[in-house]
Motif scaffolding. Structure first.
Motif, PDB file in Angstrom:
ATOM      1  N   GLY A  87       0.885  14.251  -2.439  1.00 47.95           N
ATOM      2  CA  GLY A  87      -0.378  13.782  -2.988  1.00 47.95           C
ATOM      3  C   GLY A  87      -0.796  12.443  -2.420  1.00 47.95           C
ATOM      4  N   ILE A  88       0.164  11.529  -2.265  1.00 49.45           N
ATOM      5  CA  ILE A  88      -0.133  10.215  -1.688  1.00 49.45           C
ATOM      6  C   ILE A  88      -0.624  10.369  -0.251  1.00 49.45           C
ATOM      7  N   THR A  95      -7.168   7.538   6.745  1.00 45.05           N
ATOM      8  CA  THR A  95      -7.527   6.167   6.359  1.00 45.05           C
ATOM      9  C   THR A  95      -6.628   5.227   7.171  1.00 45.05           C
ATOM     10  N   PRO A  96      -6.919   3.930   7.173  1.00 46.18           N
ATOM     11  CA  PRO A  96      -6.047   3.004   7.917  1.00 46.18           C
ATOM     12  C   PRO A  96      -4.666   2.836   7.300  1.00 46.18           C
ATOM     13  N   VAL A 149       0.806   0.049  -8.325  1.00 47.44           N
ATOM     14  CA  VAL A 149       0.610   1.187  -9.220  1.00 47.44           C
ATOM     15  C   VAL A 149       1.983   1.748  -9.578  1.00 47.44           C
ATOM     16  N   GLU A 150       2.309   1.716 -10.858  1.00 50.13           N
ATOM     17  CA  GLU A 150       3.534   2.347 -11.350  1.00 50.13           C
ATOM     18  C   GLU A 150       3.194   3.784 -11.740  1.00 50.13           C
ATOM     19  N   ALA A 307      -2.828   7.620  -7.612  1.00 47.24           N
ATOM     20  CA  ALA A 307      -2.205   6.327  -7.318  1.00 47.24           C
ATOM     21  C   ALA A 307      -2.638   5.813  -5.954  1.00 47.24           C
ATOM     22  N   ALA A 308      -2.631   6.700  -4.958  1.00 43.08           N
ATOM     23  CA  ALA A 308      -3.040   6.301  -3.614  1.00 43.08           C
ATOM     24  C   ALA A 308      -4.508   5.893  -3.582  1.00 43.08           C
ATOM     25  N   GLN A 309      -5.349   6.569  -4.372  1.00 40.74           N
ATOM     26  CA  GLN A 309      -6.777   6.218  -4.394  1.00 40.74           C
ATOM     27  C   GLN A 309      -6.989   4.828  -4.982  1.00 40.74           C
ATOM     28  N   ILE A 310      -6.195   4.473  -5.991  1.00 42.69           N
ATOM     29  CA  ILE A 310      -6.294   3.125  -6.553  1.00 42.69           C
ATOM     30  C   ILE A 310      -5.946   2.087  -5.490  1.00 42.69           C
ATOM     31  N   ILE A 311      -4.851   2.326  -4.771  1.00 45.30           N
ATOM     32  CA  ILE A 311      -4.452   1.403  -3.699  1.00 45.30           C
ATOM     33  C   ILE A 311      -5.544   1.305  -2.646  1.00 45.30           C
TER      34      ILE A 311
END
Length: 347
Positions: A87-88, A95-96, A149-150, A307-311
């Motif tokens: 998922g990540i 993306t970069p 992100v936890e 989680a990856a989208q938040i980052i």
């Protein structure tokens, strides 16, 4: 003077905290030069308390971040985490940002070490499993100056953002489903839980759900080690030889649950007529078994994606004056009754 919330700690912060010069702090942290043992101990203690991590990026790059996202997970052998990583990776693809993975083996001291090394390369964000960490790890996460992100769990207080499920609620919901099917003599089989906090919380929620209905777990069997089919067979045999009147077995994960199911089928036990079964995680690999095990999906891929989208969103704002609030996302897993939980004629 108050340090801006999203600025990483510097040598000056450590220097001010322990009352020595920045040069002395640098010598201690690089293990260079002649510094007294007392001063060295004072500097190291201050750096650890603050959560300071030296910057490995030298020269002109020293004030920059690299396009890496540190992903810290407890295991790669557990089938849960490869789906999270999928998922990540799916979100960060094209993306970069590039995820890099560190594995802690569920050990707090190893988590400290892995996070320390990964933060020293100044990643653009951190995704880390669980909400329970050592004081040193929490300090590093709090003062990293980057999005954190936890993941996997929302039963607790995060350092920054969190994405996961409530494991206590998952345990309670499974207890309610089992009781609704008319089972009442229940055994629990799972990993020893001092280090696996999420399994512990499911167990707590499960027992709470049973207690609310006036029922207690009649037997339990714990183990150390990986979630293997063979271990599930062994544990199930041990429990039922000790407590032959049990009519339901709840496993902390699908792999040992599948092993238990295979052992019961070898013994000619009617499932779920005589003994019902349920696991946790919704592992797709087990769909080819002779009977579909009841389970609950832990929303693994979706957790990784969110989680990856938040980052991704937050890292773009690090170089601006934009403010951002932590995101707390609790997903809702669903029970799959399979062929081992729903009794004939029950809802």
């Amino acid at each position: 003077m108050t340090r801006p919330k999203h600025r990483p700690l510097t040598l000056r912060d450590v220097s001010e905290a322990c009352g020595v010069s920045e040069m002395t702090v640098s010598r201690v942290l690089r293990n260079r030069g002649d510094v007294s043992a007392a001063t060295r101990e004072k500097v190291l203690a201050a750096a650890k308390a603050l959560g300071y991590v030296p910057n490995q990026i030298a020269g002109s790059l020293a004030s920059q971040r690299v396009n890496l996202v540190a992903v810290v997970i407890p295991s790669l052998s557990n089938m849960v985490f490869p789906e999270v990583l999928t998922g990540i990776n799916r979100t960060l693809d094209d993306t970069p940002l590039q995820p890099v993975v560190g594995v802690t083996d569920y050990l707090p001291e190893k988590e400290e070490q892995v996070l320390y090394e990964m933060l020293s390369w100044r990643p653009s964000g951190v995704i880390i499993a669980g909400l329970e960490h050592s004081d040193a790890t929490r300090a590093m996460l709090t003062n990293a100056g980057i999005p954190v992100v936890e993941i996997m769990d929302t039963d607790g207080t995060p350092v920054d953002s969190m994405v996961g499920i409530s494991h206590r609620r998952a345990g309670r919901k499974m207890a309610e489903a089992i009781l609704k099917q008319g089972f009442s003599r229940i055994g629990f089989l799972g990993t020893k839980m001092p280090l696996d906090h999420r399994a512990r919380k499911r167990f707590e929620g499960f027992t709470e759900g049973l207690t609310k209905a006036g029922i207690e777990i009649e037997d339990r069997e714990f183990y150390n080690g990986g979630s293997a089919l063979a271990k599930g067979r062994e544990m199930t045999q041990t429990m039922l030889e000790r407590s032959p009147d049990l009519d339901f077995l709840y496993y902390s994960n699908d792999m040992i649950g599948a092993g238990g199911m295979l052992w019961l089928m070898d013994q000619g036990v009617d499932i779920p007529g005589e003994v019902g079964l349920a696991g946790f995680n919704g592992v797709e690999l087990l769909e080819g078994l002779p009977r579909q095990l009841a389970t609950m999906d832990a929303c693994r891929a979706e957790i990784g994606e969110k989680a990856a989208q938040i980052i991704l969103d937050r890292s773009a704002a690090l170089d601006t004056e934009d403010s951002f609030e932590p995101e707390h996302i609790t997903l809702a897993p669903k029970i799959s009754y399979g062929q081992t939980l729903r009794r004939h004629g029950q809802g």
